[in-house]
Design a protein around this motif. Structure first.
Motif, PDB file in Angstrom:
ATOM      1  N   LEU A  13       0.856  -1.219  -0.055  1.00  0.00           N
ATOM      2  CA  LEU A  13      -0.144  -0.001   0.135  1.00  0.00           C
ATOM      3  C   LEU A  13       0.646   1.153   0.013  1.00  0.00           C
ATOM      4  O   LEU A  13       0.370   2.320  -0.420  1.00  0.00           O
ATOM      5  N   GLY A  14       1.978   1.193   0.525  1.00  0.00           N
ATOM      6  CA  GLY A  14       3.114   2.371   0.284  1.00  0.00           C
ATOM      7  C   GLY A  14       3.300   2.574  -0.969  1.00  0.00           C
ATOM      8  O   GLY A  14       3.615   3.917  -1.186  1.00  0.00           O
ATOM      9  N   GLN A  15       2.958   1.866  -2.006  1.00  0.00           N
ATOM     10  CA  GLN A  15       3.094   2.288  -3.289  1.00  0.00           C
ATOM     11  C   GLN A  15       2.150   3.573  -3.636  1.00  0.00           C
ATOM     12  O   GLN A  15       2.448   4.317  -4.695  1.00  0.00           O
ATOM     13  N   LEU A  16       1.049   3.429  -2.978  1.00  0.00           N
ATOM     14  CA  LEU A  16       0.103   4.469  -3.282  1.00  0.00           C
ATOM     15  C   LEU A  16       0.389   5.817  -2.514  1.00  0.00           C
ATOM     16  O   LEU A  16      -0.341   6.787  -3.068  1.00  0.00           O
ATOM     17  N   PRO A  21      -5.512  11.110  -5.438  1.00  0.00           N
ATOM     18  CA  PRO A  21      -6.749  10.391  -4.999  1.00  0.00           C
ATOM     19  C   PRO A  21      -7.616   9.507  -6.225  1.00  0.00           C
ATOM     20  O   PRO A  21      -7.557  10.177  -7.148  1.00  0.00           O
ATOM     21  N   ALA A  22      -8.130   8.453  -5.820  1.00  0.00           N
ATOM     22  CA  ALA A  22      -8.779   7.719  -6.974  1.00  0.00           C
ATOM     23  C   ALA A  22      -9.889   8.239  -7.290  1.00  0.00           C
ATOM     24  O   ALA A  22     -10.750   8.868  -6.272  1.00  0.00           O
ATOM     25  N   ARG A  23     -10.395   8.302  -8.405  1.00  0.00           N
ATOM     26  CA  ARG A  23     -11.530   8.700  -8.939  1.00  0.00           C
ATOM     27  C   ARG A  23     -12.734   7.492  -8.851  1.00  0.00           C
ATOM     28  O   ARG A  23     -12.055   6.472  -9.040  1.00  0.00           O
ATOM     29  N   ALA A  60      -7.485   4.881   1.581  1.00  0.00           N
ATOM     30  CA  ALA A  60      -7.121   6.011   2.702  1.00  0.00           C
ATOM     31  C   ALA A  60      -5.644   6.321   2.569  1.00  0.00           C
ATOM     32  O   ALA A  60      -5.238   7.422   2.949  1.00  0.00           O
ATOM     33  N   VAL A  61      -4.829   5.290   2.221  1.00  0.00           N
ATOM     34  CA  VAL A  61      -3.338   5.700   1.573  1.00  0.00           C
ATOM     35  C   VAL A  61      -3.352   6.891   0.551  1.00  0.00           C
ATOM     36  O   VAL A  61      -2.376   7.793   0.936  1.00  0.00           O
ATOM     37  N   LEU A  62      -4.265   6.776  -0.363  1.00  0.00           N
ATOM     38  CA  LEU A  62      -3.958   7.848  -1.217  1.00  0.00           C
ATOM     39  C   LEU A  62      -4.450   9.172  -0.975  1.00  0.00           C
ATOM     40  O   LEU A  62      -4.057  10.262  -1.123  1.00  0.00           O
ATOM     41  N   THR A  63      -5.361   9.352   0.484  1.00  0.00           N
ATOM     42  CA  THR A  63      -5.522  10.607   0.724  1.00  0.00           C
ATOM     43  C   THR A  63      -4.611  11.112   1.901  1.00  0.00           C
ATOM     44  O   THR A  63      -4.859  11.790   2.519  1.00  0.00           O
ATOM     45  N   GLY A  64      -3.527  10.173   2.193  1.00  0.00           N
ATOM     46  CA  GLY A  64      -2.531  10.768   3.055  1.00  0.00           C
ATOM     47  C   GLY A  64      -2.406   9.791   4.428  1.00  0.00           C
ATOM     48  O   GLY A  64      -1.573   9.963   5.206  1.00  0.00           O
ATOM     49  N   ALA A  65      -3.115   8.666   4.372  1.00  0.00           N
ATOM     50  CA  ALA A  65      -3.148   7.928   5.616  1.00  0.00           C
ATOM     51  C   ALA A  65      -1.531   7.058   5.809  1.00  0.00           C
ATOM     52  O   ALA A  65      -1.265   6.637   4.734  1.00  0.00           O
ATOM     53  N   THR A  66      -1.163   7.127   6.868  1.00  0.00           N
ATOM     54  CA  THR A  66       0.180   6.346   6.971  1.00  0.00           C
ATOM     55  C   THR A  66       0.474   5.405   8.148  1.00  0.00           C
ATOM     56  O   THR A  66       1.563   4.989   8.140  1.00  0.00           O
ATOM     57  N   SER A  67      -0.742   4.863   8.601  1.00  0.00           N
ATOM     58  CA  SER A  67      -0.751   3.873   9.549  1.00  0.00           C
ATOM     59  C   SER A  67      -2.046   3.256   9.778  1.00  0.00           C
ATOM     60  O   SER A  67      -2.921   3.840   9.115  1.00  0.00           O
ATOM     61  N   LEU A  68      -1.918   2.097  10.221  1.00  0.00           N
ATOM     62  CA  LEU A  68      -3.139   1.322  10.243  1.00  0.00           C
ATOM     63  C   LEU A  68      -4.380   1.948  11.227  1.00  0.00           C
ATOM     64  O   LEU A  68      -5.304   2.059  10.681  1.00  0.00           O
ATOM     65  N   SER A 172      12.477  -4.149  -5.332  1.00  0.00           N
ATOM     66  CA  SER A 172      11.467  -3.675  -6.553  1.00  0.00           C
ATOM     67  C   SER A 172      11.823  -3.495  -7.861  1.00  0.00           C
ATOM     68  O   SER A 172      12.955  -2.854  -8.146  1.00  0.00           O
ATOM     69  N   ALA A 173      10.819  -3.333  -8.609  1.00  0.00           N
ATOM     70  CA  ALA A 173      11.147  -2.830 -10.084  1.00  0.00           C
ATOM     71  C   ALA A 173      10.334  -1.993 -10.265  1.00  0.00           C
ATOM     72  O   ALA A 173       9.179  -1.803 -10.209  1.00  0.00           O
ATOM     73  N   LEU A 174      10.977  -0.448 -10.527  1.00  0.00           N
ATOM     74  CA  LEU A 174      10.121   0.812 -10.638  1.00  0.00           C
ATOM     75  C   LEU A 174      10.276   0.968 -12.197  1.00  0.00           C
ATOM     76  O   LEU A 174      11.327   1.359 -12.725  1.00  0.00           O
ATOM     77  N   ARG A 175       9.191   1.703 -12.737  1.00  0.00           N
ATOM     78  CA  ARG A 175       9.394   2.358 -13.883  1.00  0.00           C
ATOM     79  C   ARG A 175       9.271   3.844 -13.963  1.00  0.00           C
ATOM     80  O   ARG A 175       9.200   4.248 -12.541  1.00  0.00           O
ATOM     81  N   GLY A 176       9.429   4.591 -15.000  1.00  0.00           N
ATOM     82  CA  GLY A 176       9.498   6.001 -14.839  1.00  0.00           C
ATOM     83  C   GLY A 176       8.313   6.716 -14.027  1.00  0.00           C
ATOM     84  O   GLY A 176       7.195   6.158 -14.059  1.00  0.00           O
ATOM     85  N   ALA A 177       8.753   7.735 -13.493  1.00  0.00           N
ATOM     86  CA  ALA A 177       7.603   8.481 -12.391  1.00  0.00           C
ATOM     87  C   ALA A 177       7.436   7.737 -10.996  1.00  0.00           C
ATOM     88  O   ALA A 177       6.397   7.969 -10.383  1.00  0.00           O
ATOM     89  N   GLY A 178       8.160   6.607 -10.726  1.00  0.00           N
ATOM     90  CA  GLY A 178       8.170   6.031  -9.625  1.00  0.00           C
ATOM     91  C   GLY A 178       7.150   5.084  -9.492  1.00  0.00           C
ATOM     92  O   GLY A 178       6.846   4.415  -8.355  1.00  0.00           O
ATOM     93  N   ILE A 179       6.401   4.513 -10.734  1.00  0.00           N
ATOM     94  CA  ILE A 179       5.445   3.407 -10.729  1.00  0.00           C
ATOM     95  C   ILE A 179       5.940   2.090 -10.295  1.00  0.00           C
ATOM     96  O   ILE A 179       7.110   1.676 -10.850  1.00  0.00           O
ATOM     97  N   VAL A 180       5.806   1.450  -9.171  1.00  0.00           N
ATOM     98  CA  VAL A 180       6.137   0.163  -8.962  1.00  0.00           C
ATOM     99  C   VAL A 180       5.430  -0.929  -9.553  1.00  0.00           C
ATOM    100  O   VAL A 180       4.521  -1.062  -9.432  1.00  0.00           O
TER     101      VAL A 180
END
Length: 250
Positions: A13-16, A21-23, A60-68, A172-180
Motif C-alpha cells: 500500500l505504500g506504493q500509493l 486520490p482515486a476517482r 485511505a493511503v491515497l488521501t494521506g493515511a500513514t498507519s493502520l 522492487s522494479a520501478l518504472r519512470g515516475a516512480g511506478i512500482v
C-alpha cells in the motif's frame, strides 16, 4: 507477533503514497485486481470481502493515511457512497454500509499475501499511469518509440521488523515516475540476487523492449541472459569490484 495500533501501512500500500486520490471510475479496476487475491480467512464468520477491506485501505493511503490507525479512522468517517464504490454490501438497515474495524484491518494486514498485493497495486498504478500518459500524448506522438526504463533496486523499510529482530528488506522494479511494477520481500536467509528473477518473471509486456537497470550486486550473467533471451529486454549493468576481471579491463 501482534502489530501495535500505530503499525505502519504494508509496503504494497505504500506504493500509493503521494499518488493522486482515486476517482470513482478508477475503483472498479482496483476492485477487480484485489478480488483475485487469495483470502487468508476461514469462510465462516467473514463480515467483509477481502477486496473491500483492501480497497478502503488503498483509498485511505491515497488521501494521506500513514498507519493502520489512520486507515481505520478514515474508513470509519467515509461517506456511504464511497463505501459503496469500494464494494460495501448491505448489512444493517440503520446504516446500510459499514467500514471494517481497526482490528480487522490489522488482522488482514498481517496475513494477506504480500507479494500478491504488491502485484495487484502495481498493476493498477501501471494501468492508471498508462492511461494518463496516453491522454497527455494524444496528438503529440513521438517520431520514434521511446523505450521504457525499469530500475531494479532494494531497500530496507524503516520501522518494519521481523519477529527475529531483522529489518524487512524489499526488492522492487520501478518504472519512470516512480511506478512500482513489482515488489517482493527478500527472505531473511536469501539476498537480492536470488530474488531478481522471481521479481521480474511475471512481467512480460512491461519488460519487452524495455531497458532494465540495477545495482552492481545484481550484475550477473544469468540475469543478463534471462532479460535478453526470455524477456526480450535490454539492460545496463554496473561493474564494480565484485566482478574483478571485467572491472579491471574497463
Amino acid at each position: 507477533m501482534p502489530a501495535a495500533p500505530s503499525s505502519p501501512i504494508p509496503a504494497a500500500l505504500g506504493q500509493l503514497a503521494g499518488s493522486d486520490p482515486a476517482r470513482p471510475d478508477e475503483l472498479p479496476g482496483l476492485l477487480d485486481l484485489l478480488s483475485r487475491l487469495p483470502d487468508p480467512r476461514r469462510p465462516r464468520g467473514r463480515r467483509y470481502r477481502l477486496s473491500y477491506i483492501l480497497a478502503l485501505a488503498a483509498c485511505a493511503v491515497l488521501t494521506g493515511a500513514t498507519s493502520l490507525t489512520a486507515i481505520a479512522e478514515w474508513a470509519a468517517d467515509a461517506p456511504d457512497h464511497l463505501l459503496l464504490h469500494c464494494g460495501a454490501t448491505l448489512r444493517d438497515p440503520d446504516r446500510p454500509y459499514r467500514a471494517p474495524s481497526e482490528a480487522t484491518v490489522r488482522w488482514v494486514r498481517q496475513r494477506v499475501d504480500g507479494d500478491a498485493l504488491d502485484a495487484a497495486i502495481g498493476g493498477w498504478l501501471t494501468t492508471r499511469a498508462d492511461a494518463a500518459r496516453a491522454t497527455a500524448q494524444d496528438g503529440h506522438r513521438p517520431s520514434r518509440p521511446v523505450r521504457a526504463a525499469i530500475a531494479v533496486d532494494g531497500k530496507s523499510l524503516h520501522g518494519a521488523v521481523r519477529a527475529d529482530g531483522r529489518r524487512v528488506h524489499l526488492i522492487s522494479a520501478l518504472r519512470g515516475a516512480g511506478i512500482v511494477l513489482a515488489q517482493r520481500e527478500v527472505d531473511a536467509k536469501s539476498n537480492e540476487i536470488t530474488a531478481f528473477r522471481p521479481l521480474l518473471d511475471p512481467l512480460d509486456l512491461d519488460l519487452t523492449g524495455a531497458v532494465v537497470t540495477s545495482a552492481a550486486l545484481l550484475t550477473q550473467t544469468d540475469h543478463a541472459k534471462f532479460l535478453v533471451e526470455e524477456k526480450g529486454a535490454h539492460y545496463i549493468a554496473l561493474l564494480k569490484s565484485n566482478h574483478p576481471r571485467p572491472h579491471t579491463r574497463w
